[in-house]
Design an enzyme around this catalytic site. Sequence first.
Site, short mmCIF file in Angstrom:
data_model
loop_
_atom_site.label_atom_id
_atom_site.label_comp_id
_atom_site.label_asym_id
_atom_site.label_seq_id
_atom_site.Cartn_x
_atom_site.Cartn_y
_atom_site.Cartn_z
N HIS A 98 0.82 -1.21 0.00
CA HIS A 98 0.00 0.00 0.00
C HIS A 98 0.85 1.27 0.00
O HIS A 98 0.37 2.33 -0.37
CB HIS A 98 -0.91 0.03 1.22
CG HIS A 98 -1.92 -1.08 1.24
ND1 HIS A 98 -2.89 -1.24 0.29
CD2 HIS A 98 -2.11 -2.10 2.13
CE1 HIS A 98 -3.64 -2.30 0.57
NE2 HIS A 98 -3.18 -2.84 1.69
N HIS A 123 5.69 6.58 6.77
CA HIS A 123 5.35 6.10 5.44
C HIS A 123 4.87 7.28 4.60
O HIS A 123 4.75 8.41 5.09
CB HIS A 123 4.28 5.01 5.51
CG HIS A 123 3.02 5.46 6.17
ND1 HIS A 123 2.79 5.32 7.52
CD2 HIS A 123 1.91 6.07 5.67
CE1 HIS A 123 1.60 5.83 7.82
NE2 HIS A 123 1.05 6.30 6.71
N HIS A 125 2.40 9.00 1.20
CA HIS A 125 1.21 8.99 0.36
C HIS A 125 1.41 9.88 -0.85
O HIS A 125 2.08 10.92 -0.78
CB HIS A 125 -0.01 9.47 1.15
CG HIS A 125 -0.39 8.57 2.28
ND1 HIS A 125 -1.22 7.49 2.13
CD2 HIS A 125 -0.02 8.58 3.59
CE1 HIS A 125 -1.37 6.87 3.30
NE2 HIS A 125 -0.65 7.52 4.20
N HIS A 142 3.81 10.50 6.83
CA HIS A 142 3.16 10.34 8.13
C HIS A 142 4.10 9.63 9.08
O HIS A 142 4.54 8.51 8.82
CB HIS A 142 1.87 9.51 7.99
CG HIS A 142 0.77 10.21 7.28
ND1 HIS A 142 -0.35 9.57 6.79
CD2 HIS A 142 0.61 11.54 6.99
CE1 HIS A 142 -1.15 10.46 6.23
NE2 HIS A 142 -0.59 11.66 6.34
N THR A 207 -5.87 6.83 8.39
CA THR A 207 -6.38 7.12 7.05
C THR A 207 -6.49 5.86 6.20
O THR A 207 -6.80 5.95 5.01
CB THR A 207 -5.49 8.15 6.33
OG1 THR A 207 -4.20 7.58 6.08
CG2 THR A 207 -5.35 9.43 7.14
N THR A 208 -6.25 4.71 6.80
CA THR A 208 -6.43 3.42 6.14
C THR A 208 -7.26 2.53 7.07
O THR A 208 -7.34 2.78 8.27
CB THR A 208 -5.08 2.74 5.86
OG1 THR A 208 -4.39 2.54 7.10
CG2 THR A 208 -4.22 3.58 4.92
#
Length: 257
Positions: A98, A123, A125, A142, A207-208
């Site tokens: 992801h 991680h 995005h 993040h 957010t996941t």
Amino acid sequence: MKTFDRRTVLRSTAIAAIGCACCGSLSGTANASGGSGWSYEGATGPAEWGSIGNDYAACSQGSAQSPIDLASPIPAEFRPAALRWQDATDGQVINNGHTIQVNVPNGSAVKLDGTTFELVQFHFHHPSEHLIDGKALAMEAHFVHRSADGALAVLGVLIGEGTKNAALAPIWSAMPQDKAEGAVVPVALKDFVPADRAQFRYAGSLTTPPCSEIVNWVAFKTPIQASREQIAAFATLFPMNARPVQPLNRRFLLLGG
């Protein structure tokens, strides 16, 4: 006989999952991003996360979801998040299917409103998940911190297109092209933080999936930069891994620092 309402059960399940997910194994890392069964498009995309399984119900039923549009904040006076990050550390680079995630050893933390949260991983995005007055930037990092009682503090750093980012270089050079564990690389954590520490604060969620509403969000107002080539290298692996913004509802969005 003791009874539990749905919100209590969801929160307890989420904290247990986060505690397991931050162990650092590849399977645990995948769980930190929700494991398998969800994606960013189609029948398993963000609009459907809440219906994939009971564990993900908060994604559609929650009222304090993230990300949000960082627009019209309330000016406030508060003590900024106190970063206690190591000047230099190392981290294992992982492609969890992801995102690209970097798991770091103990020793870096942030103190927020009197509580210490230990940095577990960070991680990325593409594009940014949080918006600034309705506009997305190229990327967002993040930095996920966990307290002793399982609460989370996530520091969001927006990334705009500009000059090459030296802190990203060793991570990008070790990015696995497929879902796999990569190399351990040197990490200059403090180079990811903008010099201007003005920051947004609000209460939100992962957010996941499972979208648990257990996150103290700190989002820096000023972005850092990455080169067009660095952004393109990440986008080749993850063309879109950003959840759409969610309603603010009855929450306060503060700006201070």
